[in-house]
Design an enzyme around this catalytic site. Sequence first.
Site, PDB file in Angstrom:
ATOM      1  N   ASN A  12      15.945  65.641  32.891  1.00 31.79           N
ATOM      2  CA  ASN A  12      15.134  64.644  33.592  1.00 31.79           C
ATOM      3  C   ASN A  12      15.978  63.401  33.881  1.00 31.79           C
ATOM      4  O   ASN A  12      16.873  63.033  33.113  1.00 31.79           O
ATOM      5  CB  ASN A  12      13.858  64.301  32.817  1.00 31.79           C
ATOM      6  CG  ASN A  12      14.058  63.965  31.359  1.00 31.79           C
ATOM      7  OD1 ASN A  12      15.011  64.412  30.732  1.00 31.79           O
ATOM      8  ND2 ASN A  12      13.149  63.187  30.801  1.00 31.79           N
ATOM      9  N   ILE A  13      15.675  62.791  35.011  1.00 34.92           N
ATOM     10  CA  ILE A  13      16.427  61.621  35.486  1.00 34.92           C
ATOM     11  C   ILE A  13      15.405  60.567  35.887  1.00 34.92           C
ATOM     12  O   ILE A  13      14.694  60.734  36.895  1.00 34.92           O
ATOM     13  CB  ILE A  13      17.337  61.991  36.680  1.00 34.92           C
ATOM     14  CG1 ILE A  13      18.293  63.119  36.276  1.00 34.92           C
ATOM     15  CG2 ILE A  13      18.114  60.755  37.155  1.00 34.92           C
ATOM     16  CD1 ILE A  13      19.134  63.670  37.426  1.00 34.92           C
ATOM     17  N   GLU A  14      15.310  59.503  35.082  1.00 39.80           N
ATOM     18  CA  GLU A  14      14.258  58.506  35.290  1.00 39.80           C
ATOM     19  C   GLU A  14      14.751  57.335  36.141  1.00 39.80           C
ATOM     20  O   GLU A  14      15.939  57.253  36.483  1.00 39.80           O
ATOM     21  CB  GLU A  14      13.732  58.040  33.925  1.00 39.80           C
ATOM     22  CG  GLU A  14      13.102  59.209  33.156  1.00 39.80           C
ATOM     23  CD  GLU A  14      12.530  58.824  31.806  1.00 39.80           C
ATOM     24  OE1 GLU A  14      12.818  57.710  31.298  1.00 39.80           O
ATOM     25  OE2 GLU A  14      11.780  59.653  31.243  1.00 39.80           O
TER      26      GLU A  14
ATOM     27  N   CYS B 262      11.671  65.342  36.792  1.00 37.59           N
ATOM     28  CA  CYS B 262      11.734  66.180  35.597  1.00 37.59           C
ATOM     29  C   CYS B 262      13.023  67.008  35.537  1.00 37.59           C
ATOM     30  O   CYS B 262      13.755  67.134  36.528  1.00 37.59           O
ATOM     31  CB  CYS B 262      10.542  67.134  35.570  1.00 37.59           C
ATOM     32  SG  CYS B 262       8.959  66.350  35.244  1.00 37.59           S
TER      33      CYS B 262
ATOM     34  N   GLU C  54      13.186  70.285  35.205  1.00 40.22           N
ATOM     35  CA  GLU C  54      13.061  71.558  35.924  1.00 40.22           C
ATOM     36  C   GLU C  54      13.546  71.459  37.368  1.00 40.22           C
ATOM     37  O   GLU C  54      14.305  72.321  37.821  1.00 40.22           O
ATOM     38  CB  GLU C  54      11.615  72.069  35.841  1.00 40.22           C
ATOM     39  CG  GLU C  54      11.169  72.422  34.412  1.00 40.22           C
ATOM     40  CD  GLU C  54      10.535  71.272  33.640  1.00 40.22           C
ATOM     41  OE1 GLU C  54      10.839  70.101  33.956  1.00 40.22           O
ATOM     42  OE2 GLU C  54       9.726  71.534  32.747  1.00 40.22           O
TER      43      GLU C  54
ATOM     44  N   CYS D 291       5.326  70.523  33.151  1.00 39.85           N
ATOM     45  CA  CYS D 291       4.171  69.789  33.678  1.00 39.85           C
ATOM     46  C   CYS D 291       3.612  70.510  34.905  1.00 39.85           C
ATOM     47  O   CYS D 291       4.232  71.445  35.443  1.00 39.85           O
ATOM     48  CB  CYS D 291       4.558  68.353  34.018  1.00 39.85           C
ATOM     49  SG  CYS D 291       5.460  68.184  35.571  1.00 39.85           S
TER      50      CYS D 291
ATOM     51  N   CYS E 208       5.842  70.670  38.000  1.00 37.91           N
ATOM     52  CA  CYS E 208       6.978  71.577  37.775  1.00 37.91           C
ATOM     53  C   CYS E 208       6.553  73.035  37.872  1.00 37.91           C
ATOM     54  O   CYS E 208       7.310  73.877  38.357  1.00 37.91           O
ATOM     55  CB  CYS E 208       7.621  71.314  36.419  1.00 37.91           C
ATOM     56  SG  CYS E 208       8.593  69.799  36.411  1.00 37.91           S
TER      57      CYS E 208
HETATM   58  N1  THU Z   1       9.412  65.767  31.817  1.00 41.31           N
HETATM   59  C1  THU Z   1      10.216  66.818  32.202  1.00 41.31           C
HETATM   60  O1  THU Z   1      11.414  66.627  32.432  1.00 41.31           O
HETATM   61  N2  THU Z   1       9.641  68.045  32.336  1.00 41.31           N
HETATM   62  C2  THU Z   1       8.337  68.319  32.074  1.00 41.31           C
HETATM   63  O2  THU Z   1       7.883  69.421  32.340  1.00 41.31           O
HETATM   64  C3  THU Z   1       7.474  67.298  31.460  1.00 41.31           C
HETATM   65  C4  THU Z   1       7.996  65.903  31.538  1.00 41.31           C
HETATM   66  C5  THU Z   1      10.001  64.423  31.709  1.00 41.31           C
HETATM   67  C6  THU Z   1       9.538  63.456  32.760  1.00 41.31           C
HETATM   68  C7  THU Z   1       9.817  62.130  32.082  1.00 41.31           C
HETATM   69  O3  THU Z   1      11.175  61.775  32.325  1.00 41.31           O
HETATM   70  C8  THU Z   1       9.646  62.430  30.594  1.00 41.31           C
HETATM   71  O4  THU Z   1       9.694  63.848  30.473  1.00 41.31           O
HETATM   72  C9  THU Z   1       8.346  61.921  30.005  1.00 41.31           C
HETATM   73  O5  THU Z   1       7.252  62.387  30.711  1.00 41.31           O
END
Ligand code: THU
Length: 130
Positions: free
Chosen positions: A41-43, A52, A54, A85, A88
């Site tokens: 994941n890259i925020e 996310c 995925e 999620c 995804c």
């Molecule tokens: N996140 C994912 O990378 N994949 C998922 O299926 C659920 C959530 C990440 C998004 C965000 O950066 C962090 O988890 C918290 O929600």
Amino acid sequence: MSHDLFEAARAAMRLAYAPYSKFPVGAAIRAEDGRIYAGANIENISFPQGWCAEPTAISHMIMGGAKKIVEMAVIAEKLPLCPPCGGCRQKIAEFATAETPIYLCDETGVKKTVTMADLLPHSFETDVIG
Ligand code: THU
């Protein structure tokens, strides 16, 4: 699932850029070419702009020239298992089949195996587009 898929997901998780949620996630795909494509994941400080793990892995798969998810592993160090999620699930479904296995992992290995159909039953499909 082979250990290298799990290792790739765990290694990707350690590369996550998650300074806001502090919730690193890693994903790894084995594609039809036999190769592994991983992502984290890259925020973003503008929160909705982050994404996310995925889709990062899917992006690597597509840029590697592959188009089918044969199997996939997902791991989040802060959860015993991390089901993808909702958004995804739709993104994974684009490149998977109903039977595609998805391995939900913790730091030690696979905790639960589910199929794409388990994750996204009654998914949107139509032949009237395109
Ligand atoms: N996140 C994912 O990378 N994949 C998922 O299926 C659920 C959530 C990440 C998004 C965000 O950066 C962090 O988890 C918290 O929600």
